[in-house]
Design a protein around this motif. Structure first.
Motif, PDB file in Angstrom:
ATOM      1  N   SER A  98     -34.904  20.041 -10.790  1.00  0.00           N
ATOM      2  CA  SER A  98     -34.670  20.263  -9.385  1.00  0.00           C
ATOM      3  C   SER A  98     -34.552  19.064  -8.363  1.00  0.00           C
ATOM      4  N   ARG A 107     -37.355  16.696  -2.913  1.00  0.00           N
ATOM      5  CA  ARG A 107     -35.580  16.301  -3.065  1.00  0.00           C
ATOM      6  C   ARG A 107     -35.079  15.180  -2.101  1.00  0.00           C
ATOM      7  N   THR A 125     -38.812  23.906  -3.658  1.00  0.00           N
ATOM      8  CA  THR A 125     -38.622  23.065  -4.782  1.00  0.00           C
ATOM      9  C   THR A 125     -39.796  23.437  -5.442  1.00  0.00           C
ATOM     10  N   GLN A 166     -38.651  27.996 -11.168  1.00  0.00           N
ATOM     11  CA  GLN A 166     -37.427  28.020  -9.752  1.00  0.00           C
ATOM     12  C   GLN A 166     -37.783  29.166  -8.915  1.00  0.00           C
TER      13      GLN A 166
END
Lengths: 113, 114
Positions: free
Chosen positions: A2, A26, A103, B45
């Motif tokens: 991810s 991220r 995420t 997710q």
């Protein structure tokens, strides 16, 4: 993958101890969120940071604390651990602080014995 | 405060059959709504989300959900189940202006039978 990295993946520790969970968001994401997933409580929001500042607080115990560093990684500190703290701890990130769909990382499984 | 109820902690369908996972919410204002999927030993997710606009939302892997304000529902559907859809599904809600904090439902474990 991810893009949100959590370490360690597994942690076993004794009651009364202190642990630190780490999260790297991220690339480009400024906001980090921490969640706890347990069998009895489900998924619960703990705390959010945006660009180093605390933005929102949920059901986080006083024994728990978190911070976000200048490089945007975050750490969740859990102290005076109890058996009931055993859970999956997830970190999530988003580009802004508005949380329109995070995420998630793959989590750290904490077992307190 | 907002809350989410997922009806059915376990749902089983045959491969190729319709998947319907139910989610009802409670909110003082029109909320933002999300569906997440969790495979074993993995994180969550994002499948799809509704914020504003069209009430029928299409997501990844062939899933879609429809926001029905009158029914306070946001059910997740897929016309034809695949073995790879077996996972746990979570519905979540947040409030506009305070979209940081997601309130999750208790989850629905989907089993796909051959």
């Amino acid at each position: 993958d991810s893009g949100v990295t959590q370490t360690p993946k597994h942690l076993i520790t004794a009651t009364g101890q202190r642990v630190t969970l780490r999260c790297s968001p991220r690339s480009g994401d400024l906001s980090v969120y921490w969640y706890q997933q347990s069998l009895d409580q489900g998924l619960q929001f703990l705390i959010q940071y945006y660009n180093g500042e605390e933005r929102a607080k949920g059901n986080i115990l006083e024994r728990f604390s978190a911070q976000q560093f200048p490089d945007l990684h975050s750490e969740l500190n859990l102290s005076s651990l109890e058996l009931g703290d055993s859970a999956l701890y997830f970190c999530a990130s988003s580009v802004d602080g508005r949380g329109y769909g995070y995420t998630f990382g793959s989590g750290t499984r904490l077992t307190v014995v | 405060a907002q809350s989410v109820t997922q009806l059915g902690s376990h749902v089983s369908v045959s491969e190729g059959a319709l998947v319907l996972l139910r989610c009802n919410y409670s909110s003082s204002v029109p909320p933002y709504l999300f569906w997440y999927v969790q495979y074993p030993n993995q994180g969550l997710q994002l499948l799809l989300k509704y914020t504003t606009g069209a009430t029928l939302v299409k997501g990844i892997n062939g899933f879609e959900a429809e926001f029905k304000k009158s029914e306070t529902s946001f059910h997740l559907t897929k016309p034809s189940a695949h073995m790879s859809d077996a996972a746990e599904y979570f519905c979540a809600v947040s409030l506009p202006g305070s979209a940081r904090q997601l309130t999750f439902g208790s989850g629905t474990q989907l089993t796909v039978l051959p």
